[in-house]
Design a protein around this motif. Structure first.
Motif, short mmCIF file in Angstrom:
data_model
loop_
_atom_site.label_atom_id
_atom_site.label_comp_id
_atom_site.label_asym_id
_atom_site.label_seq_id
_atom_site.Cartn_x
_atom_site.Cartn_y
_atom_site.Cartn_z
N ILE A 12 -21.55 14.50 -4.55
CA ILE A 12 -20.98 15.54 -3.04
C ILE A 12 -19.64 15.17 -3.25
CG2 ILE A 12 -21.05 14.77 -1.21
CD1 ILE A 12 -24.27 15.90 -0.87
N SER A 13 -19.44 12.88 -3.65
CA SER A 13 -18.08 12.82 -3.27
C SER A 13 -17.32 12.98 -4.59
CB SER A 13 -17.93 11.48 -3.62
OG SER A 13 -18.61 10.90 -5.10
N MET A 14 -17.86 13.87 -6.26
CA MET A 14 -16.87 14.47 -6.81
C MET A 14 -16.61 15.74 -6.00
SD MET A 14 -19.36 13.69 -9.95
CE MET A 14 -18.50 15.24 -11.68
N ARG A 15 -17.44 16.65 -5.21
CA ARG A 15 -16.75 17.84 -5.33
C ARG A 15 -15.70 17.64 -4.23
NH1 ARG A 15 -20.08 22.25 -6.36
NH2 ARG A 15 -19.40 23.51 -4.91
N ARG A 16 -16.03 16.85 -2.93
CA ARG A 16 -14.74 16.72 -2.40
C ARG A 16 -13.73 15.96 -2.50
NH1 ARG A 16 -18.57 14.18 2.27
NH2 ARG A 16 -19.64 15.65 2.37
N TYR A 17 -13.42 15.58 -3.92
CA TYR A 17 -12.55 14.83 -4.34
C TYR A 17 -10.50 15.03 -4.40
CZ TYR A 17 -9.78 11.19 -7.48
OH TYR A 17 -8.95 10.31 -8.01
N LEU A 35 -17.35 19.35 -18.35
CA LEU A 35 -17.67 18.80 -20.19
C LEU A 35 -17.93 19.92 -20.75
CD1 LEU A 35 -18.86 14.84 -20.00
CD2 LEU A 35 -16.71 16.92 -20.52
N LEU A 36 -18.81 20.88 -19.49
CA LEU A 36 -19.46 22.11 -20.60
C LEU A 36 -18.68 22.90 -20.53
CD1 LEU A 36 -23.44 22.04 -18.21
CD2 LEU A 36 -22.84 20.98 -20.84
N GLY A 59 -7.40 19.54 -10.82
CA GLY A 59 -7.47 18.79 -11.21
C GLY A 59 -9.48 19.25 -11.49
N TYR A 60 -10.12 18.13 -12.34
CA TYR A 60 -11.55 18.51 -12.95
C TYR A 60 -11.69 17.72 -13.21
CZ TYR A 60 -9.39 18.55 -17.74
OH TYR A 60 -9.31 18.11 -18.90
N PHE A 61 -13.27 17.38 -13.96
CA PHE A 61 -14.11 16.50 -14.31
C PHE A 61 -14.40 16.49 -15.45
CE2 PHE A 61 -14.01 15.91 -9.04
CZ PHE A 61 -14.17 14.89 -9.23
N GLU A 62 -14.32 14.83 -16.27
CA GLU A 62 -14.92 14.27 -17.85
C GLU A 62 -15.83 13.59 -17.01
OE1 GLU A 62 -11.38 13.95 -19.85
OE2 GLU A 62 -11.11 15.15 -20.31
N GLY A 63 -17.26 14.11 -17.18
CA GLY A 63 -17.89 13.57 -16.86
C GLY A 63 -18.52 13.21 -15.18
N SER A 64 -17.78 12.18 -14.66
CA SER A 64 -17.80 11.46 -13.31
C SER A 64 -16.13 10.96 -13.03
CB SER A 64 -18.60 11.10 -12.30
OG SER A 64 -18.25 9.79 -13.89
N THR A 65 -15.13 11.56 -14.41
CA THR A 65 -13.83 10.77 -14.21
C THR A 65 -12.78 12.07 -13.44
OG1 THR A 65 -14.18 9.50 -15.94
CG2 THR A 65 -12.07 9.39 -15.55
N PRO A 66 -12.19 11.82 -13.02
CA PRO A 66 -11.36 13.02 -12.59
C PRO A 66 -10.19 13.26 -13.94
CG PRO A 66 -10.93 11.30 -10.54
CD PRO A 66 -12.23 10.42 -11.82
N VAL A 67 -9.61 14.18 -13.65
CA VAL A 67 -9.07 13.90 -14.38
C VAL A 67 -7.65 15.46 -13.72
CG1 VAL A 67 -6.94 15.14 -16.81
CG2 VAL A 67 -9.66 13.74 -17.00
N ILE A 68 -6.07 14.55 -13.71
CA ILE A 68 -5.59 16.06 -12.91
C ILE A 68 -4.38 16.26 -13.54
CG2 ILE A 68 -3.53 16.02 -10.96
CD1 ILE A 68 -4.89 13.21 -9.22
N LEU A 69 -4.14 17.78 -13.91
CA LEU A 69 -3.26 18.14 -15.27
C LEU A 69 -2.21 19.18 -14.72
CD1 LEU A 69 -3.84 19.30 -17.83
CD2 LEU A 69 -5.15 21.23 -16.95
N ILE A 70 -1.41 18.59 -15.44
CA ILE A 70 0.15 18.72 -14.80
C ILE A 70 0.98 19.44 -15.69
CG2 ILE A 70 2.02 17.89 -13.85
CD1 ILE A 70 0.54 15.38 -13.30
#
Length: 140
Positions: A12-17, A35-36, A59-70
């Motif tokens: 839930i926190s990932m979805r809100r991040y 990741l899928l 932004g997206y997540f690699e597993g539970s790690t947030p990644v910001i793409l710029i």
């Protein structure tokens, strides 16, 4: 039961991040994040699709790690030059965890990065780059 509850709260926190910082991106799956989607193609193809779908910054997540793409050039310049001391640690891929690649400026971390960048920065002043440019123009 406690482990499941912890994972649900984490998801839930990932979805809100990214919503909290007003960034678009795909909804992450529990545990896997995005990741899928990423695993079905190369990083460059995935990144290109993300930028086309969600804009120049997403932004997206690699597993539970947030990644910001710029892809915004002005923002990239600010991050890599002006505010570089605030952005020291970057993602490391398994293929670059071997010598000599693991010592590249993009992959070293924390204080080592700051020390190496301070040394390298003095080598790449405008005046020195202009001198190198003159030499290269003579050669080519």
């Amino acid at each position: 039961m406690h482990l499941y509850l912890t994972r649900i709260i984490k998801w839930i926190s990932m979805r809100r991040y990214f919503r909290k910082i007003n960034l678009d991106g795909p909804a992450p799956l529990p545990i896997f994040g995005n990741l899928l989607e990423l695993s079905s193609q190369t990083f460059s193809v995935f990144d290109d699709q993300m930028l086309q779908k969600y804009n120049r910054i997403c932004g997206y997540f690699e597993g539970s790690t947030p990644v910001i793409l710029i892809s915004d050039v002005k923002l990239i310049k600010a991050i890599t030059i002006k505010d570089s001391n605030c952005f020291v640690n970057r993602r490391v891929f398994d293929g670059v965890k071997i010598e000599p690649f693991n010592n590249f400026l993009n992959f070293i971390k924390d204080d080592e990065w700051k020390n190496v960048r301070a040394i390298v920065t003095t080598s790449f002043t405008s005046a020195k780059l202009k001198e190198v440019d003159k030499i290269l123009k003579k050669i080519f």
